[in-house]
Design an enzyme around this catalytic site. Structure first.
Site, mmCIF file in Angstrom:
data_model
loop_
_atom_site.group_PDB
_atom_site.id
_atom_site.type_symbol
_atom_site.label_atom_id
_atom_site.label_comp_id
_atom_site.label_asym_id
_atom_site.label_seq_id
_atom_site.Cartn_x
_atom_site.Cartn_y
_atom_site.Cartn_z
ATOM 1 N N ARG A 123 5.743 -5.019 -0.412
ATOM 2 C CA ARG A 123 4.841 -3.670 -0.198
ATOM 3 C C ARG A 123 3.605 -3.886 -0.469
ATOM 4 N NH1 ARG A 123 8.099 0.507 2.124
ATOM 5 N NH2 ARG A 123 6.005 1.514 1.712
ATOM 6 N N ARG A 136 -1.001 -4.543 7.271
ATOM 7 C CA ARG A 136 -1.075 -3.210 8.147
ATOM 8 C C ARG A 136 -2.672 -3.001 8.204
ATOM 9 N NH1 ARG A 136 3.524 0.525 5.167
ATOM 10 N NH2 ARG A 136 5.058 0.194 7.008
ATOM 11 N N LYS A 183 7.615 -5.164 13.629
ATOM 12 C CA LYS A 183 7.886 -3.844 14.494
ATOM 13 C C LYS A 183 7.335 -4.080 15.822
ATOM 14 C CE LYS A 183 7.949 -0.205 11.055
ATOM 15 N NZ LYS A 183 7.293 1.053 10.499
ATOM 16 N N ASN A 193 2.731 0.723 12.892
ATOM 17 C CA ASN A 193 2.390 -0.169 11.833
ATOM 18 C C ASN A 193 2.867 -1.468 11.456
ATOM 19 O OD1 ASN A 193 4.622 0.853 10.700
ATOM 20 N ND2 ASN A 193 3.710 2.286 9.093
ATOM 21 N N THR A 226 1.371 2.835 4.269
ATOM 22 C CA THR A 226 1.745 2.982 5.491
ATOM 23 C C THR A 226 0.863 3.355 6.505
ATOM 24 O OG1 THR A 226 3.569 4.269 4.194
ATOM 25 C CG2 THR A 226 3.426 4.746 6.533
ATOM 26 N N PHE A 235 8.329 13.160 12.764
ATOM 27 C CA PHE A 235 7.824 11.978 13.571
ATOM 28 C C PHE A 235 9.131 11.247 13.876
ATOM 29 C CE2 PHE A 235 7.100 11.169 9.145
ATOM 30 C CZ PHE A 235 8.266 10.195 8.901
HETATM 31 P P1 DAT Z 1 6.922 2.755 5.033
HETATM 32 O O1 DAT Z 1 7.376 2.434 6.282
HETATM 33 O O2 DAT Z 1 5.412 2.483 4.493
HETATM 34 O O3 DAT Z 1 8.112 2.620 4.073
HETATM 35 P P2 DAT Z 1 7.935 5.779 5.281
HETATM 36 O O4 DAT Z 1 9.055 5.163 4.907
HETATM 37 O O5 DAT Z 1 7.496 6.795 4.511
HETATM 38 O O6 DAT Z 1 6.781 4.332 5.363
HETATM 39 O O7 DAT Z 1 8.011 5.811 6.816
HETATM 40 C C1 DAT Z 1 8.894 5.280 7.832
HETATM 41 C C2 DAT Z 1 8.260 5.035 9.157
HETATM 42 O O8 DAT Z 1 8.065 6.159 9.800
HETATM 43 C C3 DAT Z 1 6.573 4.180 8.752
HETATM 44 O O9 DAT Z 1 6.487 2.947 8.495
HETATM 45 C C4 DAT Z 1 5.832 4.836 10.049
HETATM 46 C C5 DAT Z 1 6.658 6.038 10.488
HETATM 47 N N1 DAT Z 1 5.939 7.418 9.938
HETATM 48 C C6 DAT Z 1 5.850 7.862 8.779
HETATM 49 N N2 DAT Z 1 4.937 8.802 8.209
HETATM 50 C C7 DAT Z 1 4.458 9.093 9.752
HETATM 51 C C8 DAT Z 1 3.537 10.012 10.266
HETATM 52 N N3 DAT Z 1 2.990 11.094 9.347
HETATM 53 N N4 DAT Z 1 3.393 10.391 11.678
HETATM 54 C C9 DAT Z 1 4.008 9.212 12.316
HETATM 55 N N5 DAT Z 1 4.810 8.192 12.049
HETATM 56 C C10 DAT Z 1 5.156 8.240 10.605
HETATM 57 MG MG MG Z 2 10.051 3.430 3.790
#
Ligand code: DAT
Ligand code: MG
Length: 140
Positions: free
Chosen positions: A87, A104, A11, A114, A93, A59
């Site tokens: 993962r 991470r 990212k 992240n 996350t 978000f």
């Molecule tokens: P992951 O990337 O671990 O699969 P996700 O699919 O739940 O996580 O969310 C996608 C992305 O969105 C994550 O990498 C970062 C952002 N994100 C998730 N939860 C968030 C939050 N509470 N506040 C800000 N950004 C968030």
């Molecule tokens: Mg995801």
């Protein structure tokens, strides 16, 4: 178990800090092979489509703006159990909850910035790979 493929993104927070090589090395050390890789810059429309599953989340706008803020590196990773393995190597996350030694935990700046994305299952892996790569670009 047969070889599996998953989709990964390095990212903007990570490409900006010149961490592409270090993160790729952690993926490789974790048993994953890079079978396709390219550095691109997303448009807002592409970011919104890619993260469409999150469009109702508070978000979402922040996430899409972040994802277009710098170039990203999109990769296809191959290995035994590649989806789950990636993962594990990525970590949780929220970096505050990620295990020691994960990407991470090591590099992420916040839950939003992240450092890496990884597909969460076989269906999303297939869709996400097809979103960015043609079959001709995948060289196992
Ligand atoms: P992951 O990337 O671990 O699969 P996700 O699919 O739940 O996580 O969310 C996608 C992305 O969105 C994550 O990498 C970062 C952002 N994100 C998730 N939860 C968030 C939050 N509470 N506040 C800000 N950004 C968030
Ligand atoms: Mg995801």
């Amino acid at each position: 178990m047969a070889l599996e493929r998953t989709f990964s993104i390095i990212k903007p927070d990570a490409t900006k800090r010149n961490l592409t090589g270090k993160i790729t090395a952690m993926l490789e050390d974790g048993g994953l092979r890079v079978v396709a890789s390219k550095r691109i810059q997303l448009t807002l429309a592409q970011a919104q489509q890619f993260y469409g599953v999150h469009k109702e989340r508070p978000f979402f706008d922040e996430l899409c703006e972040f994802m277009i803020s710098e170039p990203i590196v999109v990769q296809v990773l191959e290995g035994e159990n590649a989806i789950a393995r990636n993962r594990e190597v990525m970590g949780a996350t929220n970096p505050a909850e990620a295990a020691d030694g994960t990407i991470r935990k090591t590099f992420a700046l916040s839950i939003g910035e992240n450092s890496v994305h990884g597909s969460d299952g076989p269906d999303t892996a297939k869709e996400e790979i097809a979103f960015f790569f043609s079959g001709l670009e995948l060289v196992g």
